[in-house]
Design a protein around this motif. Structure first.
Motif, short mmCIF file in Angstrom:
data_model
loop_
_atom_site.label_atom_id
_atom_site.label_comp_id
_atom_site.label_asym_id
_atom_site.label_seq_id
_atom_site.Cartn_x
_atom_site.Cartn_y
_atom_site.Cartn_z
N GLN A 219 21.96 65.17 48.78
CA GLN A 219 21.96 65.24 50.24
C GLN A 219 21.59 63.88 50.86
O GLN A 219 20.74 63.16 50.35
N CYS A 220 22.24 63.54 51.97
CA CYS A 220 21.86 62.35 52.73
C CYS A 220 20.98 62.78 53.89
O CYS A 220 21.29 63.76 54.58
N GLY B 19 17.39 56.34 62.22
CA GLY B 19 18.82 56.63 62.10
C GLY B 19 19.49 56.02 60.89
O GLY B 19 20.72 56.02 60.79
N VAL B 20 18.70 55.49 59.95
CA VAL B 20 19.29 54.93 58.73
C VAL B 20 19.43 56.03 57.69
O VAL B 20 18.54 56.86 57.52
N GLU B 21 20.57 56.04 56.99
CA GLU B 21 20.85 57.09 56.03
C GLU B 21 20.25 56.79 54.66
O GLU B 21 20.44 55.70 54.11
N TYR C 247 37.07 51.85 45.83
CA TYR C 247 37.47 52.18 47.20
C TYR C 247 37.56 53.70 47.38
O TYR C 247 37.13 54.25 48.39
N ALA C 248 38.11 54.38 46.36
CA ALA C 248 38.24 55.84 46.45
C ALA C 248 36.87 56.53 46.42
O ALA C 248 36.67 57.58 47.02
N LEU C 249 35.91 55.93 45.74
CA LEU C 249 34.57 56.52 45.62
C LEU C 249 33.83 56.54 46.96
O LEU C 249 32.90 57.33 47.15
N LYS C 250 34.22 55.66 47.88
CA LYS C 250 33.54 55.62 49.18
C LYS C 250 33.60 56.99 49.85
O LYS C 250 32.81 57.31 50.74
N ASN C 251 34.57 57.81 49.42
CA ASN C 251 34.71 59.17 49.93
C ASN C 251 33.91 60.15 49.09
O ASN C 251 34.41 60.71 48.12
N GLY C 252 32.64 60.32 49.40
CA GLY C 252 31.88 61.36 48.72
C GLY C 252 30.87 60.88 47.69
O GLY C 252 30.13 61.69 47.13
N PHE C 253 30.83 59.60 47.44
CA PHE C 253 29.88 59.09 46.46
C PHE C 253 29.02 57.97 47.04
O PHE C 253 29.44 57.25 47.94
N ILE D 108 26.11 64.33 49.40
CA ILE D 108 26.51 65.43 50.28
C ILE D 108 26.13 65.06 51.71
O ILE D 108 24.97 64.78 52.00
N ARG D 109 27.15 65.01 52.55
CA ARG D 109 26.92 64.72 53.97
C ARG D 109 27.52 65.85 54.78
O ARG D 109 28.40 66.56 54.31
N ARG D 110 27.09 66.00 56.01
CA ARG D 110 27.70 67.02 56.88
C ARG D 110 29.21 66.89 56.82
O ARG D 110 29.92 67.85 56.61
#
Lengths: 261, 261, 261, 261
Positions: free
Chosen positions: D49-50, D56-58, C208-214, C254-256
């Motif tokens: 990078q995504c 529009g699909v990542e 669940y924590a990995l959903k942030n950034g991975f 890496i996302r905006r």
């Protein structure tokens, strides 16, 4: 009984996977991807007989075993597979004469296997809230010839169980933990609780709730690995079912502290 | 039936692993590593009751399920475990009224589970050549209350089967392939053959021999994985049973070519 | 290198289970339950040589493989077994030249296997808070000859990671989810996160924590089944390891939305 | 190295299953069932990078791990999967500097993983008799950037091995037992033999032949069970790979009786 009668339900098998559960009908035929099988070739022949389709492919004609009825139910829902039904019934000690509460009925696959064990003196009380499932289950149960041993209750089992002094409560539904207090009331002392849940979260909630009034709590999963035995090519099958559900067993216990509640 | 009587066989359980199958006796006690349990505390109480040993440890008192009788047989031989007995009986479609041939009897663990399913109208004919096994099996069967439904035959089943029109032949012996011609003669058309073998070589010889007269041949193994469900520590058990045996199923078929032999 | 030198660490093996990882010493002996092995018989002989104990039992003398060093570490803690180390290193793509952060060091079993892969140009930064574990790990690492490729950090990895531009972060500790923000900072873009946890609850919190950034998050477990291949008695081993841990893999994305934090 | 260059091979991933291993090309696009990804969006961006497709699909853009090259080889043959390659390389102690003989090359999936471990100072000698496999393997090896560390030998390894003083011989072919005498000659004392065989009969013949000159013989199979960790729906995957192959390990031993042959 040893020869196929007109109107008998038979299992026509190409091998262990391709099989048809059908009712024989004079002058009618079964259409398959391996040709057409003529029921007139089947009616009157001994069970176990091999017959040929119009394209020369051999089919075997068997009397169905109860697990064939369970596997071949018409269905709208996911069913409990024979491997899990086997573990449930044996570990829960289900036997002739037992009074069983089951929920939900679903397509009736487990209901059929349970009723076939407890008959003729026992009975399965099967709870289901969806009318459309009940209609399908009733047809499946009738096909298996077990209507006399099953009472279907169109009722939400999380709201209560009508029966008392029950030998086993067997649950295959989304929120089994909500049924546990009712199961406690319905079961005889030492009676068996079983819950079948695909996810670990359901299993955890169920086990935690069982700590209230139940003992001998155990959870297992059952994996069946098919082995392909062929000259110089013996090996397990490449693909297998990796998971169906976790099965939790418990027995009702009686303590002073429970007597008061 | 709902309260423990004097002379009843009860299952006294500390948890799902430590359990004693004993006959209650007035003024007698059960000695365990967790203290002494007094039968006088048990006789007359409801099944499911918890009692304390003299050291204050809680024990649960259950009526035994048939798999408890099978697991707790006195024994000189390796037994078929409930997981495999479950798969055998369900996949083979064993049900009340069946006539079953089983060999060898061994300590009678599978015999007990089979007889409990086929009773009251069915029967298990169990073949065994070792007299000392028969004596132990008979005691185990009597303890389980199933003597009326079992005929033990002190005979080498590789030399022949006396019965005819049998629903299922179930083998747990070193050379099952030698029994296959006799099984063919004994089985009704479409009847079920089952063989339980620890090694792959036994399984191969059996499957190759079955090609003569049997169809729907399939071999599986059954793995049970215990799951320890505990708050914040849920996980499968560290150790598990990795293998007991391969189980082969087949059904007797009838072809022109077989009619002549 | 092809003959055993004095002071070499050798693996003396009776079979695949009974084995000793020892340093040869002139005029000294290894005492086992199958007799005494004289190091003088070993020093100077070729690797692979069989020697006899004083009771005539044959022992094999091997150069140790790195997994033997990992399995045979002196230890105070549970170690990651070769089966899981194998899956971790291959699925995480660990290779020569990698910069790896590992926590906790424990007895150093995984540290050794990782360092042996990344050497000579790569490095393992291994975090551990218990000084007594570090002392044992350092000895184990020295024995394996890998001291030059490992930096042990006596620091709580849940408080931060010193390194940057790391190829992989590999965690075997009680609260891996607390390390995830630090792992994110330490990893290069696309770098690999691995967590090894015995319980499902740890695994859930981690995922669940990995959903942030991975991304590319996947959890597996690895089961090794030993097969005993013996003339006419081939079969899987009766007992097997049923569970060690769940292994979770993910890669830094890496996302905006992440660029701004 | 941290940003995607033109002409780099990248792994474009939708999730853990749908992934493309492609070479970036300016002004070109990747067409998928989830839309078109523009390489111009990828070139110059950081790894991890995504990017969004035209619908529009990542998609995530990763540098490939070596197991991705192995999984994504162009192929005409069945490949050894990462789970088995992991067990083979770790249990066999493959490490940088090793000299390895492998046969057959097939599509080069295992060759790639082996070469990546032994580089830069080690080498893989890979035997293959089919010219068409060699051509495909060479392309796959080049794509993975490992051409310098692999010598492909177009030769039947059952007829002999050219190399000597080899650290490990690793076989994935139909008749591994025919290679055993050659493997014995090629291996250094204590060197590791590995054979990967789908069927039990191949495994049996291999193990029996290994009794001549090898010790520490052990066979395992490796099962990977994917766990789907999702809020309130955590469970193992419904389907899993039930079998790929049995893996046999052994080490060359030297006895007086072998010295004379």
């Amino acid at each position: 009984m040893t020869t196929v009668g007109e109107g008998d339900i038979v299992l026509i098998a190409l091998d262990t996977k391709k099989r048809w559960l059908v009712r024989t009908e004079k002058d009618k035929k079964l259409h398959t991807h391996k040709g057409v099988v003529d029921f007139n070739d089947i009616i009157g022949s001994e069970y176990g007989q091999c017959v040929e389709s119009n394209t020369g492919v051999e089919f075997m004609v068997f009397y169905p075993l109860m697990k064939d009825f369970a596997l071949k139910v018409d269905r709208k829902t996911q069913i409990i597979y024979p491997k899990d039904a086997a573990i449930i019934t044996t570990y829960a000690g289900i036997e002739t004469g037992n009074q069983i509460v089951e929920a939900g009925t679903g397509s009736g696959a487990l209901t059929i296997l349970l009723a076939n064990i407890v008959r003729p003196s026992g009975r399965v009380y099967s709870y289901e809230i969806e009318e459309k499932h009940i209609k399908i289950a009733e047809k499946n149960i009738e096909k298996a010839g077990l209507t006399d041993y099953i009472s279907i209750r169109m009722k939400d089992v999380t709201q209560g169980i009508d029966e008392q002094n029950i030998d086993a409560v067997i649950l295959d539904l989304a929120t089994p933990w909500l049924v546990i207090p009712h199961a406690y009331e319905a079961l005889r002392g030492g009676g068996v609780f079983v819950s079948y849940s695909p996810t670990i979260e359901q299993t955890q909630k169920t086990v935690y709730a069982l700590k209230n009034g139940f003992g001998a709590i155990a959870t297992v999963e059952c994996l069946i690995r098919p082995i392909l035995v062929r000259e110089n090519m013996t090996r397990p099958a490449t693909r297998m079912v990796g998971h169906t559900a976790y099965i939790t067993f418990a027995r009702k216990i009686i303590r002073r502290s429970f007597k008061n509640h």
